[in-house]
Design a protein around this motif. Sequence first.
Motif, PDB file in Angstrom:
ATOM      1  N   VAL A  50      -9.196 -16.815  39.392  1.00 44.77           N
ATOM      2  CA  VAL A  50      -7.852 -17.863  39.348  1.00 44.77           C
ATOM      3  C   VAL A  50      -6.788 -16.778  39.986  1.00 44.77           C
ATOM      4  CG1 VAL A  50      -6.602 -18.948  38.122  1.00 44.77           C
ATOM      5  CG2 VAL A  50      -9.011 -19.500  38.177  1.00 44.77           C
ATOM      6  N   ASP A  51      -5.601 -16.993  40.904  1.00 50.51           N
ATOM      7  CA  ASP A  51      -5.111 -16.012  41.523  1.00 50.51           C
ATOM      8  C   ASP A  51      -3.295 -16.871  40.050  1.00 50.51           C
ATOM      9  OD1 ASP A  51      -5.842 -15.342  43.713  1.00 50.51           O
ATOM     10  OD2 ASP A  51      -5.680 -17.117  44.143  1.00 50.51           O
ATOM     11  N   TRP A  52      -3.202 -18.114  39.674  1.00 53.03           N
ATOM     12  CA  TRP A  52      -1.974 -17.990  39.099  1.00 53.03           C
ATOM     13  C   TRP A  52      -2.846 -19.123  37.846  1.00 53.03           C
ATOM     14  CZ3 TRP A  52       0.514 -22.990  38.198  1.00 53.03           C
ATOM     15  CH2 TRP A  52       1.320 -22.752  37.219  1.00 53.03           C
ATOM     16  N   ILE A  53      -2.574 -18.535  36.639  1.00 54.65           N
ATOM     17  CA  ILE A  53      -2.838 -20.078  35.717  1.00 54.65           C
ATOM     18  C   ILE A  53      -1.078 -20.113  35.256  1.00 54.65           C
ATOM     19  CG2 ILE A  53      -3.471 -20.315  33.712  1.00 54.65           C
ATOM     20  CD1 ILE A  53      -5.162 -17.740  33.954  1.00 54.65           C
ATOM     21  N   GLY A  54      -1.010 -21.894  34.908  1.00 54.88           N
ATOM     22  CA  GLY A  54       0.108 -21.774  34.410  1.00 54.88           C
ATOM     23  C   GLY A  54      -0.456 -22.835  33.013  1.00 54.88           C
ATOM     24  N   LEU A  55      -0.157 -21.915  31.571  1.00 55.99           N
ATOM     25  CA  LEU A  55      -0.772 -22.475  30.117  1.00 55.99           C
ATOM     26  C   LEU A  55       0.183 -22.559  29.496  1.00 55.99           C
ATOM     27  CD1 LEU A  55      -2.710 -21.689  28.024  1.00 55.99           C
ATOM     28  CD2 LEU A  55      -2.593 -19.091  28.019  1.00 55.99           C
ATOM     29  N   ASP A  56       0.375 -24.249  29.086  1.00 51.74           N
ATOM     30  CA  ASP A  56       0.732 -24.833  28.175  1.00 51.74           C
ATOM     31  C   ASP A  56       0.788 -24.498  26.741  1.00 51.74           C
ATOM     32  OD1 ASP A  56       1.198 -26.422  29.734  1.00 51.74           O
ATOM     33  OD2 ASP A  56       0.310 -27.993  29.283  1.00 51.74           O
ATOM     34  N   ILE A  57       1.483 -23.088  26.323  1.00 50.78           N
ATOM     35  CA  ILE A  57       1.343 -22.831  24.205  1.00 50.78           C
ATOM     36  C   ILE A  57       2.532 -24.270  23.973  1.00 50.78           C
ATOM     37  CG2 ILE A  57       1.592 -21.155  22.640  1.00 50.78           C
ATOM     38  CD1 ILE A  57      -0.421 -20.850  24.222  1.00 50.78           C
ATOM     39  N   LYS A  58       2.140 -24.926  22.657  1.00 50.95           N
ATOM     40  CA  LYS A  58       2.601 -25.995  22.309  1.00 50.95           C
ATOM     41  C   LYS A  58       2.929 -25.832  21.061  1.00 50.95           C
ATOM     42  CE  LYS A  58      -0.714 -28.618  24.561  1.00 50.95           C
ATOM     43  NZ  LYS A  58      -0.076 -29.581  25.945  1.00 50.95           N
ATOM     44  N   ALA A  59       3.330 -24.316  19.697  1.00 56.83           N
ATOM     45  CA  ALA A  59       3.329 -24.264  19.418  1.00 56.83           C
ATOM     46  C   ALA A  59       2.446 -23.107  18.234  1.00 56.83           C
ATOM     47  CB  ALA A  59       2.850 -25.582  17.921  1.00 56.83           C
ATOM     48  N   GLU A  60       3.342 -22.641  17.366  1.00 61.01           N
ATOM     49  CA  GLU A  60       2.625 -21.376  17.189  1.00 61.01           C
ATOM     50  C   GLU A  60       0.822 -21.878  17.182  1.00 61.01           C
ATOM     51  OE1 GLU A  60       4.843 -18.581  15.058  1.00 61.01           O
ATOM     52  OE2 GLU A  60       6.100 -20.344  14.700  1.00 61.01           O
ATOM     53  N   PRO A  61       0.359 -20.837  16.142  1.00 65.14           N
ATOM     54  CA  PRO A  61      -1.206 -21.116  16.108  1.00 65.14           C
ATOM     55  C   PRO A  61      -1.181 -22.071  14.623  1.00 65.14           C
ATOM     56  CG  PRO A  61      -1.427 -19.326  16.399  1.00 65.14           C
ATOM     57  CD  PRO A  61       0.260 -19.453  16.630  1.00 65.14           C
ATOM     58  N   GLU A  62      -0.214 -22.595  13.970  1.00 63.57           N
ATOM     59  CA  GLU A  62      -0.573 -22.782  12.574  1.00 63.57           C
ATOM     60  C   GLU A  62       0.291 -24.109  12.574  1.00 63.57           C
ATOM     61  OE1 GLU A  62       2.525 -19.549  12.974  1.00 63.57           O
ATOM     62  OE2 GLU A  62       0.171 -19.659  12.746  1.00 63.57           O
ATOM     63  N   GLY A  63       1.275 -24.502  13.579  1.00 60.72           N
ATOM     64  CA  GLY A  63       1.439 -26.051  13.609  1.00 60.72           C
ATOM     65  C   GLY A  63       0.566 -26.748  15.284  1.00 60.72           C
ATOM     66  N   TYR A  64      -0.286 -25.988  15.478  1.00 58.77           N
ATOM     67  CA  TYR A  64      -0.728 -27.083  16.808  1.00 58.77           C
ATOM     68  C   TYR A  64      -1.090 -28.241  16.370  1.00 58.77           C
ATOM     69  CZ  TYR A  64      -1.010 -25.079  21.115  1.00 58.77           C
ATOM     70  OH  TYR A  64      -0.681 -25.044  22.979  1.00 58.77           O
ATOM     71  N   ASP A  65      -2.018 -28.075  15.629  1.00 60.92           N
ATOM     72  CA  ASP A  65      -2.211 -30.176  14.579  1.00 60.92           C
ATOM     73  C   ASP A  65      -1.709 -30.967  14.991  1.00 60.92           C
ATOM     74  OD1 ASP A  65      -5.103 -28.200  15.161  1.00 60.92           O
ATOM     75  OD2 ASP A  65      -5.612 -28.451  12.987  1.00 60.92           O
ATOM     76  N   ASP A  66      -0.505 -30.971  14.864  1.00 63.89           N
ATOM     77  CA  ASP A  66       0.440 -31.935  14.877  1.00 63.89           C
ATOM     78  C   ASP A  66       0.598 -31.951  16.522  1.00 63.89           C
ATOM     79  OD1 ASP A  66       0.394 -31.467  12.182  1.00 63.89           O
ATOM     80  OD2 ASP A  66       2.650 -30.534  12.166  1.00 63.89           O
ATOM     81  N   VAL A  67       0.995 -31.424  17.019  1.00 66.89           N
ATOM     82  CA  VAL A  67       1.508 -31.656  18.077  1.00 66.89           C
ATOM     83  C   VAL A  67      -0.400 -32.146  19.071  1.00 66.89           C
ATOM     84  CG1 VAL A  67       2.117 -30.892  19.820  1.00 66.89           C
ATOM     85  CG2 VAL A  67       2.694 -29.307  18.556  1.00 66.89           C
ATOM     86  N   ARG A 101       4.363 -22.436  29.240  1.00 71.57           N
ATOM     87  CA  ARG A 101       5.451 -22.791  29.226  1.00 71.57           C
ATOM     88  C   ARG A 101       5.009 -23.718  28.095  1.00 71.57           C
ATOM     89  NH1 ARG A 101       3.677 -24.993  34.582  1.00 71.57           N
ATOM     90  NH2 ARG A 101       1.630 -25.876  34.340  1.00 71.57           N
ATOM     91  N   THR A 102       6.485 -24.109  27.335  1.00 72.72           N
ATOM     92  CA  THR A 102       6.464 -25.237  26.244  1.00 72.72           C
ATOM     93  C   THR A 102       7.294 -26.344  26.828  1.00 72.72           C
ATOM     94  OG1 THR A 102       5.847 -23.487  24.969  1.00 72.72           O
ATOM     95  CG2 THR A 102       6.825 -25.283  24.034  1.00 72.72           C
ATOM     96  N   THR A 103       6.751 -27.899  26.058  1.00 74.78           N
ATOM     97  CA  THR A 103       6.875 -29.101  26.442  1.00 74.78           C
ATOM     98  C   THR A 103       8.119 -29.323  25.003  1.00 74.78           C
ATOM     99  OG1 THR A 103       5.245 -29.584  27.991  1.00 74.78           O
ATOM    100  CG2 THR A 103       6.757 -31.215  27.170  1.00 74.78           C
ATOM    101  N   VAL A 104       9.411 -29.673  25.214  1.00 74.56           N
ATOM    102  CA  VAL A 104       9.777 -29.967  24.499  1.00 74.56           C
ATOM    103  C   VAL A 104      10.777 -31.286  23.914  1.00 74.56           C
ATOM    104  CG1 VAL A 104      10.179 -27.843  23.421  1.00 74.56           C
ATOM    105  CG2 VAL A 104      12.139 -29.009  24.708  1.00 74.56           C
ATOM    106  N   HIS A 105      10.872 -32.042  22.608  1.00 75.80           N
ATOM    107  CA  HIS A 105      11.556 -33.238  23.323  1.00 75.80           C
ATOM    108  C   HIS A 105      11.951 -33.321  21.748  1.00 75.80           C
ATOM    109  CE1 HIS A 105       8.085 -34.757  19.742  1.00 75.80           C
ATOM    110  NE2 HIS A 105       7.205 -33.948  20.751  1.00 75.80           N
TER     111      HIS A 105
END
Length: 227
Positions: free
Chosen positions: A113-130, A156-160
């Motif tokens: 793969v030449d380019w990866i757009g990776l979503d990281i949504k939270a710190e590991p310990e906060g992930y399951d809520d997201v 990237r991280t998506t916020v709301h």
Amino acid sequence: MQVAGLTRMSGCDWPGRLVATVFLQGCPWNCGYCHNPDLIPTRAPGRYAWGDVLEFLSARVGLLDGVVFSGGEPTRQLGLAAAISAVRDLGLGIGLHTAGAYPRRLAAVAGSVDWIGLDIKAEPEGYDDVIRTGGGDAAWRSLEVALASSADVEVRTTVHPGSAVDVLVLARRLRAAGVRHYALQRARAEGTREEFRADGVGWDERFAHLAESVADVGFDHFEVRSG
Ligand code: SF4
């Protein structure tokens, strides 16, 4: 390959490249802000035969820079490695959108793969809520896989407004982990489930303030996407 959709030409799915984007069905997670919830069910069949998509792509050689595999979660497709290989053989670049749910599968394809757009949504310990299910540790293992690969990586991280994630703390942790290219994405209402709220009182100001704060974290490249 469960191919759920195809964008024939896009200038935004891989920043700076003109690509076709292949959307693959199925995701193990269930984010409230998902703007493609129809792509979450894993047992839904695809709408296009991969062979037809490949034929279309071969007719676009010379017109496109590459192909982005997106989803859903594309790394859950057992045929992904072969599909990437077939597209590479056409001479097209490979981009991959992933939320990192399957680090070992990501590791199996990352070298192609030449380019990866990776979503990281939270710190590991906060992930399951997201993601509203278990399994969030996988994303941070995928981050290690992506950063160790030869691919260019955008995290990237998506916020709301309803998010409990402390994005500034998250951004600092990502920078410390070696992330150089980071994008802050403001969640859109378009395509989401009816109960999701992408806006709220004072959100414009809060988002602008957050973006200013993250800009000071020190990424080599930082981008804000608010549309
Ligand atoms: S990981 Fe992505 S595709 Fe899966 S539910 Fe979350 S936003 Fe939707």
